[in-house]
Scaffold this active site. Structure first.
Site, PDB file in Angstrom:
ATOM      1  N   GLU A   1       0.557  -0.753  -0.114  1.00 40.40           N
ATOM      2  CA  GLU A   1       0.298  -0.119  -0.365  1.00 40.40           C
ATOM      3  C   GLU A   1       0.969   1.036  -0.501  1.00 40.40           C
ATOM      4  O   GLU A   1       1.538   1.798   1.082  1.00 40.40           O
ATOM      5  CB  GLU A   1      -1.071  -0.164   1.563  1.00 40.40           C
ATOM      6  CG  GLU A   1      -1.990   0.482   1.123  1.00 40.40           C
ATOM      7  CD  GLU A   1      -2.472   1.825   2.482  1.00 40.40           C
ATOM      8  OE1 GLU A   1      -1.908   2.937   1.123  1.00 40.40           O
ATOM      9  OE2 GLU A   1      -1.804   1.771   3.614  1.00 40.40           O
TER      10      GLU A   1
ATOM     11  N   CYS B   1      -1.164   8.664   2.959  1.00 38.43           N
ATOM     12  CA  CYS B   1      -1.863   8.763   1.657  1.00 38.43           C
ATOM     13  C   CYS B   1      -2.591   8.358   0.615  1.00 38.43           C
ATOM     14  O   CYS B   1      -2.816   8.679  -0.983  1.00 38.43           O
ATOM     15  CB  CYS B   1      -1.808   6.810   1.390  1.00 38.43           C
ATOM     16  SG  CYS B   1      -2.730   6.038   2.356  1.00 38.43           S
TER      17      CYS B   1
HETATM   18  C1  UN1 Z   1      -2.870   6.076   5.262  1.00 40.08           C
HETATM   19  O1  UN1 Z   1      -2.618   7.365   4.719  1.00 40.08           O
HETATM   20  O2  UN1 Z   1      -2.008   5.215   5.247  1.00 40.08           O
HETATM   21  O3  UN1 Z   1      -8.927   6.761   4.242  1.00 40.08           O
HETATM   22  C2  UN1 Z   1      -4.337   5.483   5.543  1.00 40.08           C
HETATM   23  C3  UN1 Z   1      -7.257   7.379   5.202  1.00 40.08           C
HETATM   24  C4  UN1 Z   1      -7.819   6.414   6.220  1.00 40.08           C
HETATM   25  C5  UN1 Z   1      -6.256   5.433   5.770  1.00 40.08           C
HETATM   26  C6  UN1 Z   1      -5.242   6.432   5.382  1.00 40.08           C
HETATM   27  N1  UN1 Z   1      -8.700   5.752   6.448  1.00 40.08           N
HETATM   28  O4  UN1 Z   1      -7.734   8.425   4.569  1.00 40.08           O
END
Ligand code: UN1
Length: 508
Positions: free
Chosen positions: A261, A295
């Site tokens: 990821e 992310c």
């Molecule tokens: C991440 O930034 O690695 O969808 C995960 C989202 C959060 C998870 C982010 N529930 O922004």
């Protein structure tokens, strides 16, 4: 602050490895410094190679016991962990904020995400379903079943120091795996705090504590040991694309499995019929929330020319009201970046943007002076950009948002997909044709595609992850659990003949 650390079992000096008990690690010490004010929270002696060996040996032993506990019983343990997390939500949420710098509401939200996935995993523990098939051979039965996979590695990033571990850990736990968690060295204390919470539950239930093991150490030693070790059946990693390429190469070479990821370059398309109020909220949360360090953060807004000036001016005035400061204060919307090296990346990106012809609409300053002494605070920045700028291809992990004008849905989708990453995406429209087009195979090429909600803040119920350089992995809900188990197809002959499939004759 001290009270929170004490409540969570964080000492001044902490061990960097747990595998049933805390080891006496002797590796180079790391200091966990709060980006809020530069204050030292606590120290951790990192794990070294021999510590990793002890951890994997213990995790392997724990796996052999854990896999024999019925899945619903494993679910019961995860249920109890969820209850403990509810009790510690306040302290743990605050520690996330202290160590990582996200605002308290998001720190608490992250712990809530752990609780949610714990609940999901409890139900899942009674739903690890396999299929049955009709055999082509008479008096035969065919079915498939899912078995625990083994010991898995979880590499997590600083930006979601606890939730992303939980997505992996609670699912893996009900699936019957043991795990070794390597948290980011930028946020080691949240890892220690969570390990302390989980261990109490394991101990109370007489379960093997090394099921939830932890190693804190350098990527070049501990990270490499973890990804190279054949005893680690699956490596689930969240982080940069650069890290993902390394993990993919090493784990792929030994034919292990990966869930990757990695980076995102997430865009919102705002069509001419956009509901401005909704879009504004979604863009602000997506681009400024977590100081642009998700992310899933919104990095690009592709705006229809008919509403471009209006939306840009609304964004500009909203950006000017954002309160930047101590993320523990309830009226603050944006805290610091994780550290000074993140600030340097922000500054470097802004220089490149200007050289390439992007225009700063607002923001772009690194803040200094009172309340900003840690040197980690920056302004959220809006950039007027052309889709062709090379920098737009990169994920800069900071609150920089590119605004790009588009003329129609097809052009928007083309620009949208023209980046190496493919995590999250959204369109704002009430037009059914636009929405369906965006969600179709002609449309967004991302793992997540939304209509009239933003790119960040996904719920745990769906499978989370993305395509292309984002790595292809899926975590959390839906049937993501299957990656944490091994599938076995079984055929049973309950007759007195031995017919062969495909009509093959082989009689002697
Ligand atoms: C991440 O930034 O690695 O969808 C995960 C989202 C959060 C998870 C982010 N529930 O922004």
């Amino acid at each position: 602050m001290q009270e929170i650390l004490t409540n969570l079992g964080i000492k001044k000096q902490n061990s960097g490895a747990f595998c049933g008990e805390w080891l006496e690690t002797k590796g180079k010490e790391i200091e966990s410094i709060s980006p809020i004010n530069g204050e030292l929270l606590a120290k951790v002696s990192q794990a070294e190679k021999q510590d990793f060996e002890t951890v994997i040996t213990e995790a392997e032993k724990a796996f052999k016991i854990w896999r024999m506990i019925p899945a619903p019983k494993r679910g019961e343990i995860v249920r109890q962990i969820g209850l403990e997390l509810r009790k510690h939500k306040d302290d743990l949420g605050k520690l996330v904020t202290l160590e990582m710098g996200k605002i308290l509401s998001e720190g608490l939200g992250e712990v809530q995400e752990m609780i949610d996935i714990a609940d999901f995993a409890v139900g899942l523990s009674r739903q690890l379903y396999g299929k049955t098939m009709h055999s082509e051979r008479p008096i035969h039965r065919m079915y498939e079943q899912w078995h625990p996979l083994g010991t898995i590695g979880i590499i997590s990033s600083f930006n979601f120091p606890v939730a992303v571990w939980a997505w992996n850990a609670f699912i893996a736990a009900v699936c019957g795996d043991a795990m070794i968690w390597k948290p980011s060295s930028k946020t080691p204390l949240t890892g220690i705090a969570v390990t302390n919470i989980v261990q109490k539950v394991m101990e109370k239930n007489g379960m093997p504590k090394a099921v939830f093991s932890l190693v804190i150490g350098r990527g070049s030693t501990i990270g490499e040991s973890l990804i190279n070790d054949r005893r680690v059946s699956l490596v689930s990693a969240t982080g940069s694309c650069r890290m993902g390429y390394r993990i993919g190469e090493v784990v792929g070479k030994r034919l292990g499995s990966c869930i990757l990821e990695l980076g995102g370059n997430n865009a919102i398309i705002a069509m001419e019929d956009t509901n401005m109020e909704l879009a504004l909220k979604a863009i602000l949360f997506g681009a400024v929330g977590t100081a642009g360090q998700r992310c899933t953060s919104t990095r690009r807004v592709l705006i229809h020319e008919k509403i471009y000036d209006n939306l840009v001016s609304k964004l500009k005035s909203a950006y000017s009201t954002i309160n930047i400061g101590n993320p523990l204060d309830s009226d603050v919307l944006m805290g610091p970046l994780i550290d000074k090296s993140a600030v340097a990346l922000y500054e470097d990106a802004l220089q490149k943007i200007q050289k390439q012809g992007g225009k700063i609409i607002c923001g772009s300053e690194t803040l200094s002076g009172k309340n900003y002494e840690s040197g980690c605070y920056v302004q959220p920045t809006l950039i007027e950009a052309k889709a062709e700028l090379p920098i737009i291809q990169d994920e800069t992990f900071a609150p920089i948002l590119y605004l790009i004008k588009i003329q129609n849905i097809d052009e928007a989708i083309e620009i949208h997909n023209d980046v190496p990453q493919g995590l999250s995406s959204a369109i704002f429209t009430n037009n059914l044709i636009y929405a369906e087009k965006f969600l179709s195979h002609f449309g967004s090429d991302c793992g997540i595609a939304n209509v009239n909600i933003g790119t960040s803040g996904a719920e745990i119920g769906g499978a989370f992850g993305g395509e292309k350089e984002t790595g292809g992995g899926r975590e959390a809900g839906s049937d993501a659990w299957k990656a944490y188990m091994r599938r076995q197809t079984n055929t049973i002959n309950w007759g007195k003949e031995m017919p062969l499939a495909q009509g093959v004759e082989f009689d002697v």
